[in-house]
Design a protein around this motif. Sequence first.
Motif, PDB file in Angstrom:
ATOM      1  N   GLY A  75       6.498   0.898 -14.919  1.00 38.75           N
ATOM      2  CA  GLY A  75       6.487   2.316 -15.260  1.00 38.75           C
ATOM      3  C   GLY A  75       5.125   2.792 -15.738  1.00 38.75           C
ATOM      4  O   GLY A  75       4.693   3.903 -15.418  1.00 38.75           O
ATOM      5  N   GLY A  76       4.432   1.946 -16.507  1.00 37.54           N
ATOM      6  CA  GLY A  76       3.084   2.298 -16.943  1.00 37.54           C
ATOM      7  C   GLY A  76       2.139   2.445 -15.766  1.00 37.54           C
ATOM      8  O   GLY A  76       1.297   3.352 -15.741  1.00 37.54           O
ATOM      9  N   ALA A  77       2.266   1.561 -14.781  1.00 37.12           N
ATOM     10  CA  ALA A  77       1.421   1.668 -13.582  1.00 37.12           C
ATOM     11  C   ALA A  77       1.732   2.942 -12.807  1.00 37.12           C
ATOM     12  O   ALA A  77       0.825   3.582 -12.264  1.00 37.12           O
ATOM     13  CB  ALA A  77       1.631   0.436 -12.702  1.00 37.12           C
ATOM     14  N   VAL A  78       2.996   3.301 -12.746  1.00 33.70           N
ATOM     15  CA  VAL A  78       3.376   4.548 -12.064  1.00 33.70           C
ATOM     16  C   VAL A  78       2.726   5.746 -12.752  1.00 33.70           C
ATOM     17  O   VAL A  78       2.173   6.641 -12.093  1.00 33.70           O
ATOM     18  CB  VAL A  78       4.910   4.706 -12.045  1.00 33.70           C
ATOM     19  CG1 VAL A  78       5.306   6.105 -11.586  1.00 33.70           C
ATOM     20  CG2 VAL A  78       5.536   3.658 -11.137  1.00 33.70           C
ATOM     21  N   MET A  79       2.760   5.769 -14.086  1.00 32.16           N
ATOM     22  CA  MET A  79       2.149   6.880 -14.822  1.00 32.16           C
ATOM     23  C   MET A  79       0.647   6.920 -14.604  1.00 32.16           C
ATOM     24  O   MET A  79       0.061   7.988 -14.380  1.00 32.16           O
ATOM     25  CB  MET A  79       2.487   6.749 -16.308  1.00 32.16           C
ATOM     26  CG  MET A  79       1.711   7.699 -17.213  1.00 32.16           C
ATOM     27  SD  MET A  79       1.917   9.443 -16.813  1.00 32.16           S
ATOM     28  CE  MET A  79       3.604   9.697 -17.366  1.00 32.16           C
ATOM     29  N   TRP A  80       0.002   5.761 -14.674  1.00 36.76           N
ATOM     30  CA  TRP A  80      -1.453   5.708 -14.559  1.00 36.76           C
ATOM     31  C   TRP A  80      -1.904   6.076 -13.146  1.00 36.76           C
ATOM     32  O   TRP A  80      -2.667   7.032 -12.951  1.00 36.76           O
ATOM     33  CB  TRP A  80      -1.927   4.305 -14.937  1.00 36.76           C
ATOM     34  CG  TRP A  80      -3.423   4.135 -14.898  1.00 36.76           C
ATOM     35  CD1 TRP A  80      -4.364   5.120 -14.791  1.00 36.76           C
ATOM     36  CD2 TRP A  80      -4.139   2.899 -14.973  1.00 36.76           C
ATOM     37  NE1 TRP A  80      -5.627   4.586 -14.805  1.00 36.76           N
ATOM     38  CE2 TRP A  80      -5.518   3.223 -14.922  1.00 36.76           C
ATOM     39  CE3 TRP A  80      -3.759   1.570 -15.108  1.00 36.76           C
ATOM     40  CZ2 TRP A  80      -6.511   2.239 -14.971  1.00 36.76           C
ATOM     41  CZ3 TRP A  80      -4.745   0.594 -15.175  1.00 36.76           C
ATOM     42  CH2 TRP A  80      -6.091   0.923 -15.095  1.00 36.76           C
ATOM     43  N   VAL A  81      -1.427   5.339 -12.158  1.00 32.01           N
ATOM     44  CA  VAL A  81      -1.900   5.538 -10.782  1.00 32.01           C
ATOM     45  C   VAL A  81      -1.343   6.834 -10.200  1.00 32.01           C
ATOM     46  O   VAL A  81      -2.076   7.636  -9.605  1.00 32.01           O
ATOM     47  CB  VAL A  81      -1.499   4.329  -9.909  1.00 32.01           C
ATOM     48  CG1 VAL A  81      -1.948   4.547  -8.470  1.00 32.01           C
ATOM     49  CG2 VAL A  81      -2.094   3.047 -10.474  1.00 32.01           C
TER      50      VAL A  81
END
Length: 341
Positions: A246-252
């Motif tokens: 989920g953090g990667a989804v928010m960042w990228v």
Amino acid sequence: MGDKALPPISLAEVLTRWQFAPVVTACVAVAAGLYLWGVVRVRRRHPARPWPLHRTALFLAGLAVVVIATESGIGSYDDVLFWDHMVQHLLLLMVAPPLLVVGQPATLLLHASRNPLHTWTKKVLRSRVMAAITWPPFGVALYVATIVGTHLTGFMNVVETNGAVHDFEHALYLIAGYLYFLPLVGREPIRWRVSYPTRIFLLFIAMPVDAFTGLVLGSEGRNPFPGLAEQRPGWAPNPLSDVHIGGAVMWVGGAGIMFGLVMAVFFAWSRERRADGGLGWLESARRSNFATLVSSHQDASTGPGPSSTAARARSAEIVDDDEHLAAYNAFLARINKPPDG
């Protein structure tokens, strides 16, 4: 929801598994109906200048994104998978609001309505309250507070266990996104006129916020949301891995969407045909200062009297870049002229 309630997530499940949300459906239907009513009214009142088709398409696309985010498979899995929850957040916060903004619903209402609705709408748009909530720094602050407050605090645990708070979260994303993007990508008749460089700067501000939130979530050493572990399907990744994804989804995802919006604003700037080139008060100040400078040197060279007054009048009429250039060249010639004797 257990593993018997929902099968493993896939593109087919996202596209074919729908859930009915009465409040969302009713609000979207009312918004679409009112907007199309305005489009028909404008077409009847101004057949030679109908409401632009692309604005109608963009506004309806924004409403469609809201439906997809809440009622499609994305909405079905948002209580099970944190990364799917983050996809939903991006749709409601960064995709749907810009589409609704460029649809210009307030401008459409002004064109389609008559008194007393027309006068009331103008008063609302020019009110102090509207000026306050559409002030660009307020929109930025609300956007940042929404991103950080709903992802890096215990608020997410409440969302996972309380349906009413979950619905409030969806509404908050739409409102925060709309107020943030309204002065940056919109052309509504609000008080604030933001120059294109400032728009791009305020859009770039969101990138570090999204990146910071994504990095914090991606570097968690333990599951910060215990509610995610309850009634978790057997096919789902473990809660901590889910939070990292989920953090990667928010960042990228957040950075990608915002970069696309920056490019769209830059493209609009390149097509700007206003006299100030979209620079707003910066260009107005430059022109005013330059006219004053040229006028002062013209006064010095011609001396006091009617001729100097005429020179000031001529310099005040300079509005074209070519005329500015000619005046500037004359100014340089005067100051570089060698003294007599």
